[in-house]
Design an enzyme around this catalytic site. Structure first.
Site, PDB file in Angstrom:
ATOM      1  N   GLU A   1       0.766  -1.378  -0.169  1.00  0.00           N
ATOM      2  CA  GLU A   1      -0.117   0.148   0.059  1.00  0.00           C
ATOM      3  C   GLU A   1       0.975   1.173  -0.006  1.00  0.00           C
ATOM      4  OE1 GLU A   1      -2.988   0.174  -0.563  1.00  0.00           O
ATOM      5  OE2 GLU A   1      -3.783   1.781   0.464  1.00  0.00           O
ATOM      6  N   ASP A   2       1.786   1.308   0.851  1.00  0.00           N
ATOM      7  CA  ASP A   2       2.531   2.478   1.063  1.00  0.00           C
ATOM      8  C   ASP A   2       3.997   2.382   0.406  1.00  0.00           C
ATOM      9  OD1 ASP A   2       0.616   3.547   2.502  1.00  0.00           O
ATOM     10  OD2 ASP A   2       1.193   2.659   4.320  1.00  0.00           O
TER      11      ASP A   2
END
Ligand code: MN
Length: 532
Positions: free
Chosen positions: A86-87
Site C-alpha cells: 500500500e505505502d
C-alpha cells in the site's frame, strides 16, 4: 515539526529486537523474519511517519507486538511487510516470489482491511465488526491488524486533530471489542486506554483523578497481603510461580464507575493481586488458604475455572476484607490460564505448523464460539447478558454451527456463511448484508421497496455503473430515484434476493393491472403515495 520528534530515540531498529521476543524458532523460522526485516526496511527507506520518524519504525514495532503475542514466523514476517504494498509500492509478485503465497495472502488481507472506511460508527459498530471479521478470512490477518492499530494508537498524538478522534473512536468501537472477543486481554486493555482520552476527554480526566488517590493505598495493602500469603503457602508446600499486581485499565474502570454512580468506593478490583500456580488443584488450595486468613466478601467468589467467561477466560477471583478496613481482590490461575487471558486466541496459534489449511483458515471462529455458545445456552455472566444483546450475526453463526456436522463446520462456514455474504454501505454508513452476487437492485430493495421501485440508476463508490453490476464487500452504493421510474422485467434476472424479486413481480403485476384500468389498485396506490 513538533518538538517531541526531537526526543525520539535515534537507535536503529535491529532484527534481534524482534527475535529476542520469540522462543523455540528454528533457523528457517528466523530466516524469513530476517528477510522480511531487510525487505521492509529497503522499501520504506526515505519514508517518514507523521512523527518525523523513519516509516520503518512502524512495521518494526508492529512485528515486535506480534512477536510478544507469541504468533508464528510467517505472521511476524507479514507484520513487517504489511504496509509495503500500500505505502511502498512493492508488488504482489515480488512478495510472493520472496516469501511465498501464504505471506502474500496475509499482507493482502491486511491491506484490504485497511481500505475499509468506517462510517456512522456509533450506530453500526456491530455490523462493522462483522464486516471486519468477515473480510479478514483468517485469524492472523485480524491479529496483524490489531497490532498495527496498537502501534498507530501509540503515535496518535502526531496525527492531525480531526483524524485523531475518528481513529480513536474506531479503536474503541471496532478493534478493542474484537480483541476482547478473541480473548486477547492485553491488546484490548492497551487499545482502550490509548483511545480513551481522545474520545471521552472529560471522563478520562475524571477517572484519572478518582484513581489517583485510591491506587496507592490499595497497592500497599496488596503488597502486605502478598507477603503474608507467600509465607503461609510456603508452610503448606504450595509454590507460587509468579505473583503480580494488576491495575484495572482506565477505560474499563470508567465503565464500571458509570454503573456505580461514579462512586469509586464501590469498586473493589481497581488493583488486584494475581497468584499464578502450577496445577488447577493448587488454585483451589490457595483459595482455601486465602479464606482461612481473610474473610471473603459474600457473593464475590467467582470460579471462572469451573465456569469460564464467554470469551474463554479462566481464573478464580475472590474479594476479601483485609482486616485493616480495606477490601482487596485476589485472582488465582495456572500459567496456561494466564497465557490464555493475556494472549487469547493468539496463545493457541503455536508457531509450529504456522499454516495448515485445514486447521487454520477459519480457526478464529472457534475463538468466537465460546463467546457465543454459553450465551445461546442462556448463561448469565459476560458482556452480553441478555439474549436481545446478542447480535444477530452471532446468533446465526451459532445456529449455523448447530446445523453443521462437527467435522465440516469450518469448511461449511467458509463456503456457506462468509463466502455467501457481502456487506455494503449506504452513503450514510448504514451496512446492508446481502448474498454474494447481489446487485444495486437487490441493495435498493433491501433498503425499502419504494426505493427499489423508483430507482433509475446507481453510483457505486461514486461512479455510475450498470444496474446489473455485482457488488463487492465494502462498496458504498447510492441509489438514484425518480418519480415515475418503474422496475423492468429484466430486473428479475439481475437480482438474487427473493425479497427483491417478490417486490419486482408485485410492481410489474400492478403496472399491468394499471394499464388494463383496474381502478381499485389505482386508488390504493394513490393513498399510499399520499402517506409517504
Ligand atoms: Mn500500518
Amino acid at each position: 515539526m513538533s518538538p517531541k520528534s526531537n526526543q525520539i530515540d535515534k537507535k536503529e531498529p535491529q532484527v534481534e529486537d524482534i527475535l529476542s521476543l520469540v522462543r523455540g524458532y528454528s533457523k528457517k523460522d528466523t530466516e524469513i523474519i530476517r528477510k522480511a526485516f531487510d525487505f521492509s526496511r529497503t522499501y520504506h527507506e526515505n519514508q517518514k511517519r507523521m512523527s518525523g520518524e523513519n516509516y520503518f519504525i512502524h512495521p518494526f514495532e508492529t512485528a515486535k507486538i506480534l512477536a510478544g503475542l507469541g504468533v508464528g514466523p510467517k505472521t511476524i514476517a507479514a507484520g513487517l511487510l504489511h504496509d509495503t504494498i500500500e505505502d511502498a509500492r512493492a508488488s504482489e509478485q515480488e512478495i510472493e516470489k520472496e516469501f511465498g503465497k501464504e505471506v502474500l495472502f496475509l499482507v493482502e488481507g491486511v491491506t484490504k482491511l485497511g481500505k475499509l472506511k468506517y462510517r456512522g460508527i456509533k450506530r453500526h459498530s456491530e455490523s462493522l465488526r462483522k464486516l471486519f471479521v468477515a473480510m479478514s478470512q483468517d485469524i492472523r490477518v485480524i491479529i496483524i491488524k490489531l497490532a498495527d492499530r496498537l502501534h498507530n494508537m501509540k503515535t496518535l498524538e502526531f496525527v492531525r486533530n480531526e483524524k485523531q478522534k475518528r481513529i480513536a473512536e474506531e479503536t474503541l468501537e471496532i478493534y478493542a471489542p474484537i480483541a476482547y472477543r478473541l480473548g486477547i486481554g492485553k491488546l484490548k486493555k492497551d487499545l482502550e486506554d490509548l483511545a480513551f482520552p481522545y474520545v471521552y476527554p472529560k471522563e478520562y480526566e475524571k477517572t484519572k483523578e478518582l484513581l489517583k488517590n485510591k491506587s496507592k493505598d490499595s497497592q500497599k495493602r496488596l503488597e502486605k497481603i502478598h507477603r503474608t500469603l507467600q509465607r503461609k503457602l510456603a508452610e503448606e508446600g504450595i509454590r507460587i510461580l509468579k505473583a503480580d499486581f494488576r491495575l484495572k485499565g482506565l477505560y474499563s474502570l470508567c465503565q464500571k464507575l458509570k454503573k456505580n454512580d461514579m462512586d469509586i468506593g464501590k469498586i473493589h478490583d481497581i488493583s488486584a493481586l494475581r497468584i499464578i500456580v502450577k496445577e488447577i488443584s493448587d488454585c483451589y488450595k490457595v483459595l482455601g488458604i486465602i479464606h482461612e486468613l481473610w474473610r471473603p466478601l459474600p457473593g464475590r467468589i467467582k470460579d471462572y475455572i469451573a465456569d469460564p467467561k464467554s470469551n474463554g477466560y479462566r481464573s478464580i477471583h475472590t474479594t476479601i476484607f483485609t482486616g485493616d478496613g480495606g477490601i482487596a481482590e485476589i485472582q488465582i490461575r495456572t500459567e496456561e490460564m494466564h497465557k490464555e487471558a493475556e494472549f487469547g486466541i493468539a496463545s493457541h496459534l503455536s508457531y509450529k505448523g504456522d499454516f495448515k489449511k485445514n486447521n487454520w483458515g477459519l480457526a478464529w471462529i472457534f475463538g468466537l464460539l465460546p463467546y457465543i455458545g454459553p450465551k445461546i445456552a442462556g448463561a448469565k455472566d459476560g458482556p452480553h447478558s441478555k439474549d436481545s444483546d446478542i447480535p444477530n450475526w452471532v446468533k446465526e453463526l451459532a445456529e449455523f454451527q448447530a446445523d453443521s456436522k462437527q467435522n465440516n463446520f469450518e469448511e461449511d462456514l467458509k463456503f456457506n456463511f462468509f463466502k455467501e455474504r457481502i456487506f455494503v454501505f449506504t452513503p450514510k454508513g448504514d451496512v446492508v448484508d446481502l448474498p454474494v452476487g447481489s446487485t444495486s437492485i437487490d441493495f435498493a430493495y433491501a433498503i425499502h421497496s419504494d426505493i427499489g421501485n423508483r430507482m433509475f440508476g446507481a453510483k457505486i463508490n461514486g461512479k455510475f455503473l450498470a444496474l446489473d453490476t455485482k457488488l463487492k464487500n465494502g462498496d458504498i452504493v447510492e441509489i438514484l430515484t425518480r418519480q415515475g421510474s418503474k422496475p423492468s422485467s429484466k430486473w428479475l434476472k439481475d437480482t438474487v434476493t427473493i425479497l427483491a424479486q417478490k417486490k419486482i413481480r408485485a410492481a410489474l403485476f400492478e403496472e399491468k393491472d394499471n394499464r388494463s384500468g383496474n381502478s381499485k389498485i389505482k386508488k390504493w396506490r394513490g393513498k399510499k403515495r399520499k402517506i409517504k
